[in-house]
Motif scaffolding. Structure first.
Motif, mmCIF file in Angstrom:
data_model
loop_
_atom_site.group_PDB
_atom_site.id
_atom_site.type_symbol
_atom_site.label_atom_id
_atom_site.label_comp_id
_atom_site.label_asym_id
_atom_site.label_seq_id
_atom_site.Cartn_x
_atom_site.Cartn_y
_atom_site.Cartn_z
ATOM 1 N N GLY A 237 0.792 -1.227 0.000
ATOM 2 C CA GLY A 237 0.000 0.000 0.000
ATOM 3 C C GLY A 237 0.821 1.272 0.000
ATOM 4 N N CYS A 238 2.107 1.172 -0.383
ATOM 5 C CA CYS A 238 2.992 2.345 -0.331
ATOM 6 C C CYS A 238 2.775 3.313 -1.484
ATOM 7 N N GLY A 239 2.123 2.881 -2.553
ATOM 8 C CA GLY A 239 1.914 3.766 -3.677
ATOM 9 C C GLY A 239 1.745 3.017 -4.979
ATOM 10 N N ILE A 240 1.830 3.766 -6.088
ATOM 11 C CA ILE A 240 1.664 3.182 -7.426
ATOM 12 C C ILE A 240 3.030 2.747 -7.956
ATOM 13 N N ALA A 241 3.082 1.551 -8.493
ATOM 14 C CA ALA A 241 4.298 1.024 -9.115
ATOM 15 C C ALA A 241 4.100 0.970 -10.623
ATOM 16 N N PHE A 242 5.210 1.003 -11.351
ATOM 17 C CA PHE A 242 5.166 0.969 -12.819
ATOM 18 C C PHE A 242 6.197 -0.057 -13.270
ATOM 19 N N VAL A 243 5.700 -1.244 -13.658
ATOM 20 C CA VAL A 243 6.582 -2.371 -13.978
ATOM 21 C C VAL A 243 6.069 -3.079 -15.233
ATOM 22 N N ILE A 244 6.876 -3.980 -15.773
ATOM 23 C CA ILE A 244 6.440 -4.786 -16.908
ATOM 24 C C ILE A 244 5.272 -5.657 -16.461
#
Length: 315
Positions: A237-244
């Motif tokens: 719940g730390c934030g938005i991630a951007f990964v494959i």
């Protein structure tokens, strides 16, 4: 060029590659004084200073760098051809060194390596994990693996994986406190989990939709340099991630991570194996390329089936 020149040039290459007379002498099996005397002879015959020496280090002069640019590819090619000739008379052997991002190593290379070394036990495959754009010639790699659009035009590049997409994801707990972003510009109001690249910079999130491209420098007070940790942080719940997207495929399917901005995540070129086009490749490397192509084809079919099932689930 005399026979003496050839020997001294080989010694020069060893000194430059090792960055030390002592290490080069040990590598060549000669004394340091013999090596130093040979380089002085070469400099005298050419009439130019090739190495700048200090008490602690040795480096090429500009003239030495120009000479290395001329001779090193030729000697590398000769060594590769001799190795190939020896290999053709016996079982393939040798070491293949490849620089690769961790994701490509796990999804594409390791499945190929597992089968390959079983078929060719005298060949060693070394994978060096690095997301930086490595100079494979200078760093003495046989090849590298990177996203297709990042590879220099003077390299031979072979596609070894399907097109990929990025996924912006966060936990349901996070979105209970923040609105769903409708556009990449909305990320300015969100906590995002930044990724530190091996080159030292922060990864700028890249989006595309209907010909419009956006590079977004996101904010957030968490910076990580490993994707598994980024995914863990998103799950917490730390934030938005951007990964494959295949790195969070199971989490999205199970609902522990929710995807946003999917319409802004268009497919892009997948992984390519690349190597210098002026270099004669060894038999061992050629065999590995063929094995990788076969394994990559199987992996592509599997990923395509996953994508088809994911699309079917939305219907």
């Amino acid at each position: 060029m005399t026979r003496e020149d050839l020997g001294d040039i080989l010694n020069l290459i060893a000194i430059v590659e090792e960055g030390s007379f002592t290490k080069a002498a040990a590598r060549l099996g000669v004394s340091q004084s013999t090596l130093s005397h040979g380089i002085r002879r070469l400099e005298e015959r050419l009439g130019i200073l090739l190495l700048a020496r200090t008490t602690r280090s040795v480096a090429s002069t500009p003239a030495g760098e120009r000479l290395m640019e001329i001779v090193r590819p030729a000697f590398t090619d000769i060594a590769a051809r001799l190795s190939d000739l020896r290999s053709s008379q016996a079982r393939p052997a040798g070491t293949i060194r490849i620089t690769t991002p961790e994701h490509a190593a796990r999804t594409l290379l390791l499945p190929a390596v597992k089968l390959f070394v079983a078929d060719y036990p005298d060949i060693t495959v070394e994978l060096v994990i690095d997301s930086h754009l490595t100079d494979i010639v200078a760093e003495r790699f046989d090849a590298g693996v990177r996203i297709g659009e990042l590879i220099a035009k003077d390299m031979i590049a072979i596609s070894i994986g399907p097109p990929m997409r990025m996924a912006a994801v966060a936990s349901p707990a996070y979105f209970a406190n923040y609105p769903l972003p409708k556009s990449p510009r909305d990320l300015a109001a969100h906590c995002c989990i930044n990724q530190r690249l091996s080159a030292g910079s922060l990864y700028a999130w890249e989006f595309a939709k209907a010909g419009q491209k956006l590079r977004v420098r996101v904010g957030g007070n968490i910076v990580l340099n490993r994707v598994p940790l980024i995914v863990d942080a998103a799950l917490a719940g730390c934030g938005i991630a951007f990964v494959i997207e295949d790195q969070v495929e199971s989490e999205m399917r199970e609902g522990t991570l929710l995807r946003v901005l999917e319409d802004w995540c268009e497919p892009f070129d997948g992984y390519h194996l690349y190597y210098a086009n002026h270099r004669q490749q060894s038999l061992a490397f050629s065999l590995f390329v063929e094995a990788l192509r076969r394994t990559a084809s199987t992996a592509s079919l599997a990923l395509n089936r996953l994508a088809w099932r994911s699309d079917e689930d939305k219907l």
